[in-house]
Design an enzyme around this catalytic site. Structure first.
Site, PDB file in Angstrom:
ATOM      1  N   GLU A   9     -33.398  -6.066  33.907  1.00 51.60           N
ATOM      2  CA  GLU A   9     -33.217  -6.737  35.378  1.00 51.60           C
ATOM      3  C   GLU A   9     -33.791  -5.830  36.310  1.00 51.60           C
ATOM      4  OE1 GLU A   9     -28.972  -7.235  33.444  1.00 51.60           O
ATOM      5  OE2 GLU A   9     -30.609  -5.868  33.417  1.00 51.60           O
ATOM      6  N   ASP A  96     -27.937  -6.818  30.918  1.00 55.43           N
ATOM      7  CA  ASP A  96     -26.629  -6.304  31.140  1.00 55.43           C
ATOM      8  C   ASP A  96     -25.836  -6.999  29.850  1.00 55.43           C
ATOM      9  OD1 ASP A  96     -27.475  -4.476  32.417  1.00 55.43           O
ATOM     10  OD2 ASP A  96     -26.309  -5.446  34.139  1.00 55.43           O
ATOM     11  N   ASP A  98     -22.723  -8.257  29.913  1.00 53.35           N
ATOM     12  CA  ASP A  98     -21.531  -8.992  30.465  1.00 53.35           C
ATOM     13  C   ASP A  98     -22.128 -10.405  30.492  1.00 53.35           C
ATOM     14  OD1 ASP A  98     -23.420  -8.858  32.598  1.00 53.35           O
ATOM     15  OD2 ASP A  98     -21.925  -7.860  33.705  1.00 53.35           O
ATOM     16  N   GLU A 100     -22.926 -12.158  33.110  1.00 56.93           N
ATOM     17  CA  GLU A 100     -24.216 -12.528  34.164  1.00 56.93           C
ATOM     18  C   GLU A 100     -25.560 -12.050  33.384  1.00 56.93           C
ATOM     19  OE1 GLU A 100     -25.361 -11.620  38.803  1.00 56.93           O
ATOM     20  OE2 GLU A 100     -23.550 -10.376  37.858  1.00 56.93           O
ATOM     21  N   TYR A 322     -21.847   1.252  30.748  1.00 51.26           N
ATOM     22  CA  TYR A 322     -21.946   0.371  31.410  1.00 51.26           C
ATOM     23  C   TYR A 322     -20.970   0.231  32.418  1.00 51.26           C
ATOM     24  CZ  TYR A 322     -22.855  -4.483  32.932  1.00 51.26           C
ATOM     25  OH  TYR A 322     -23.165  -5.421  33.791  1.00 51.26           O
ATOM     26  N   ARG A 324     -19.565  -2.061  34.382  1.00 48.23           N
ATOM     27  CA  ARG A 324     -18.805  -3.576  34.417  1.00 48.23           C
ATOM     28  C   ARG A 324     -17.981  -3.763  33.252  1.00 48.23           C
ATOM     29  NH1 ARG A 324     -23.806  -4.657  37.126  1.00 48.23           N
ATOM     30  NH2 ARG A 324     -23.403  -4.615  39.643  1.00 48.23           N
ATOM     31  N   HIS A 369     -16.132  -3.909  24.610  1.00 45.46           N
ATOM     32  CA  HIS A 369     -16.849  -3.055  25.490  1.00 45.46           C
ATOM     33  C   HIS A 369     -16.002  -1.791  25.440  1.00 45.46           C
ATOM     34  CE1 HIS A 369     -18.335  -6.768  28.116  1.00 45.46           C
ATOM     35  NE2 HIS A 369     -18.968  -6.847  26.786  1.00 45.46           N
TER      36      HIS A 369
END
Length: 874
Positions: A9, A96, A98, A100, A322, A324, A369
């Site tokens: 990203e 990432d 997740d 999103e 990470y 989140r 995670h």
């Protein structure tokens, strides 16, 4: 030569990963999302503009099919990625881990249409080992995660685009509603309602200092807890109305407490009981997103947005995992690293016999995670990291390091003590005092970490409080006895940290969204900050009243939490997206969103919605939210409210004071032209003068005071001069355009058409002549003061380690900005000249470079570090 293309990203993440992969790989960034729903009408393709559903960007009549368009400014980057893809033999999507990130990966495939094999790389830390492991076990894009994220996006679009126009019509323009945002506003408003309804209760007690007898007396404090066999009332014994909850307690007033002190002057105190209990405290779990935001707020005084910015940079730099995540679990590698560090630094006695295992208590936590921890197989020391990253990141890394290490350490153990001592007074009434102590014999994890508190006045739970050795029946000397008065306090306002905790407790939203939600409700004017606390505006009250009356489910906490559960079930395949969206939008045995919106527009009473009564009586004062802001109505009298007045501060006394002398305004006199009063007032952004009190529908004319003026001494003549601005200097003989002298947010200036030129002083607004003004427009544009750039920057932040450019803070026509001599970027609202760091400046400049790249422009190279940047703005 064919290469493997890796897309992430952000440029920072791309740089870190590229350093691990070496030749044979090309690592590029997408600059975030490449496709999204259209933001406005200009984004909608021409062939779709006639469709009834086009404004939503979602075809609600055909399976809620979303209309995706390229994100503005991404065209050049997508073209660049396609160019690299032509030379690639494989495409790796390393966004990432997740939902999103999964969605971005899917959108990249849809936008790029690759003809080579596509692999999905997933990792929770950016280290050489983690990247190698991800390359060895790639997977396909998880369509269930993509569907879940898409459903969230569609749901949020339907909610916002359908409900927000209702707010515009009934409450005010520029407002917005949101699936998580609106319940968050309600939480803050409900707390303020509690504070407004709260009635303080006064109560007294007696505090004493006592000493043991002997050669070295030990002193300690104790508080009166019992009188005549009954418990003495404390703050917890009163309700929100100020009444005692229990009739079996003694409520002392000042006279009563002072009488107790007098009665005990000659009393002989003895220890009546000593109760000892073992104390054991286990360490806190490692950080997840929400607890990191809370602790950074408590201990570092970081906003949620500031915390996540620093955490993002630490993750992309390979320093932490990470950021989140809902999980509190640690990998075997992380546990081994922590235990090895503990044994080496603290000693083996600080290691529990078995590694600690944590399970998240958060609903729908993704245990696959990891918790947020230092990255790698061995944790880098905070002092080492502090020499490599900016201060914000260094402080946050140290917090993560301490919490992670402490989570694998032994329990803190000790002893807690409860002591009761007492005496009979001269009147024969028995008085009993209490004291509590705690001794920590083995600190365990407390050697590494102590958790903070939301209440700055509260003692830390783990703080040691020592009492001298005391035995039952032992005599004590009362060195002092003092009557102490107290008042009960209303429930504390939310801070960003405690609001995050409350949202998580209610199951509303997800940790990854909390920072943006809190930022949004402030930017929209629903909430403002008073110190660290969040204060709702009266606009927030009106908005919540409208939603409670006409969209009750949408701001109901349980309903919102169930929506989160439903969206999580979509991600696991237990629920299908289209039936869920159909039920939400059109209804199925209940009112759907479209029905609620239609009914609200027909039934909502705008006057009632925008009224906040300050009491239950029919003639109680009312705050109304008007076109130009909130005002107080008492009978026929109307009074504008100061911008910085919190709702709970509108007590009966304050209302009377405002009506008698609104806002503390000072009437300077009467304007001879209009006959209206001229007042000097105090606003949130400083003092200003105003013509009239807002009679009629027109917004009253106002003007800020000059820097040299003060509200106490400004005269009517000076106020009328200010209210006459802007001043017409004359017509430019060359262009025929008007030249006006104005006072702006950043100082005095001249305006001609779309051009501006700075003036040196505020007084020049009234004295500059037409020839002088024309001469200023003929000369090159300069910084305020004419030579400020030549004199030097406001601050020098140091040298960018990547570019070698000197980064400085300078002053510009539109406010302060950072520059490295090649690119300039304005400071954001949350940045300050005094506190901005080199890393934050680099982040702003990197974003500016990304925008230039997206527009197909290239930034010029910066001058050497020894050279001063030029005055131009990009």
């Amino acid at each position: 030569m064919p290469v493997k293309l890796v897309i992430v990203e952000s440029p920072a993440k791309a740089r870190t990963i590229a350093g691990f992969l070496g030749p044979g790989f090309v690592v590029e960034s997408s600059l975030g999302h490449v496709r999204d729903l259209p933001e406005d009408a200009t984004d909608i393709p021409e062939k779709m503009k006639g469709e009834e559903w086009a404004r939503l960007g979602v075809d609600v009549h055909h399976g809620f099919k979303p209309l995706y368009v390229e994100v503005k400014g991404r065209k050049a980057q997508i073209t660049k990625l396609r160019r690299f893809l032509k030379e690639a033999e494989e495409l790796y999507l390393a966004t990432d881990e997740d939902r999103e990130g999964e969605s971005i990966a899917w959108h990249l495939v849809e936008a790029l249409r690759p003809r080579v094999p596509v692999r999905r790389l997933v990792f929770h830390e950016i280290t050489p080992g983690a990247i190698r492991a991800a390359l060895q076990s790639p997977r396909d894009i998880d369509r269930r995660l993509v569907d879940a994220q898409e459903t969230r996006r569609i749901l949020d679009r339907l909610f916002g685009y359908e409900v927000s126009p209702v707010l515009w019509k009934i409450v005010g323009k520029g407002l917005s509603a949101g699936r998580v945002q609106s319940p968050a506003i309600r939480i803050v408003v409900e707390r303020e309602r509690e504070r407004m309804a709260f009635r303080s209760a006064a109560y007294w007690d007696v505090e004493g200092t006592f000493a043991t007898r002997g050669d070295e007396p030990g002193r300690f404090g104790a508080t009166l807890v019992g009188l005549g066999g009954k418990r003495v009332a404390a703050g917890k014994d009163f309700d929100a109305s100020g009444r005692a909850r229990n009739g079996n307690v003694v409520v002392l007033d000042r006279a009563g407490a002072e009488a107790v002190v007098a009665d005990l002057q000659s009393a002989a105190f003895t220890v009546r009981s000593v109760e000892r209990k073992p104390y054991r405290r286990s360490p806190y779990a490692p950080f997840r997103t929400a607890t990191l935001q809370q602790e950074a707020g408590r201990q570092l005084r970081f906003s949620t947005d500031r915390t996540m910015r620093a955490a993002q940079s630490l993750y992309e730099g390979g320093y932490i995992t990470y950021m989140r995540t809902d999980s509190t679990s640690l990998s075997e590698t992380a546990v081994a690293a922590a235990r090895a560090l503990i044994a080496a630094r603290f000693g083996r006695e600080y290691l529990p016999a078995q590694p600690r295992v944590y399970r998240s208590k958060v609903k729908n936590a993704q245990e696959a995670h990891e918790a947020i921890r230092p990255a790698g197989e061995a944790f880098r020391d905070p002092e080492e990291v502090a020499g490599m990253v900016p201060p914000d990141q260094a402080r946050l890394y140290e917090l993560v390091w301490k919490r992670t290490v402490a989570s694998q350490m032994a329990d803190a153990v000790g002893e807690s003590v409860q002591v009761r001592l007492g005496a009979a007074g001269a009147s024969g009434v028995d008085a009993e005092f209490g004291a509590a102590g705690k001794v920590i014999s083995f600190p365990g994890f407390l050697r590494a970490y102590v958790e903070g508190s939301d209440d700055p006045d509260a003692e830390l739970e783990d703080q040691e409080r020592r009492l001298p050795p005391l035995a039952e029946g032992e005599g004590l000397d009362a060195e002092s006895l003092e009557a102490k008065g107290h008042e009960t306090k209303p429930p504390a306002r939310y801070t960003e940290a405690s609001l995050v905790r409350r949202l998580e407790e209610l199951g509303i939203g997800r940790p990854s969204t909390y920072a943006s939600i809190i930022s949004t409700i402030q930017k929209r004017g629903y909430v403002w900050k008073k110190g660290p606390t969040l204060v709702p505006s009266f606009t927030a009250f009106a908005t919540v009243q409208l939603l409670e009356r006409h969209f009750a489910d949408l701001v109901d906490y349980q309903f919102t939490a169930r929506m989160e559960d439903d969206l999580d079930r979509i991600s696991t395949g237990e629920q299908e997206p289209v039936p869920y969206l159909t039920d939400f939008y059109f209804g199925d045995g209940h009112r759907g969103l479209t029905d609620l919106v239609g009914r609200s527009l027909q039934e909502a009473d705008a006057r009632a919605v925008n009224a906040v009564p300050l009491g239950e009586e029919p003639d109680a004062p009312v705050v109304r939210v008007g076109r130009y802001g909130p005002y107080l109505q008492v009978g026929e009298a109307r009074v504008s409210l100061p911008d910085d007045l919190a709702p709970d501060e509108l007590t009966a006394e304050k209302v009377r004071a405002l009506v008698d002398e609104p806002n503390g305004d000072r009437v300077l006199g009467t304007d001879p032209e209009t006959g209206l009063e001229v007042l000097v007032r105090q606003g949130r952004f400083g003092p200003y003068v105003q013509l009239g009190r807002g009679e009629g529908k027109a917004k009253p004319r106002s003007a800020s005071l000059f820097a040299a003026m003060s509200p106490e001494t400004v005269t009517l003549e000076e106020a009328l001069r200010l209210l006459s601005l802007p001043r017409l200097v004359g017509l430019d003989p060359g262009t025929g355009e008007e030249i006006r002298a104005r006072n702006g947010k950043f100082g005095p200036y001249l305006e001609r058409g779309g051009e501006t030129r700075n003036l040196d002083t505020e007084e020049q607004i009234f004295t500059v002549t037409l020839p002088e003004a024309v001469a200023r427009f003929a000369a090159p544009k300069t910084r305020r003061g004419g030579r400020r750039d030549a004199a030097g920057p406001l601050r020098s932040l140091g040298v960018d380690p990547e570019t070698g450019c000197t980064v400085e803070v300078r002053d510009g026509r539109f406010g302060p900005y950072v520059t490295d001599g090649a690119v300039n970027a304005s400071l954001r609202r949350e940045d300050s000249i005094e506190e901005i760091t080199l890393e934050r400046a680099r982040e702003l400049l990197a974003r500016r470079r990304e925008r230039l790249a997206a527009e197909g422009k290239e930034a010029k190279p910066c001058p050497p570090a020894s050279a001063a940047p030029g005055p131009g703005r990009a």
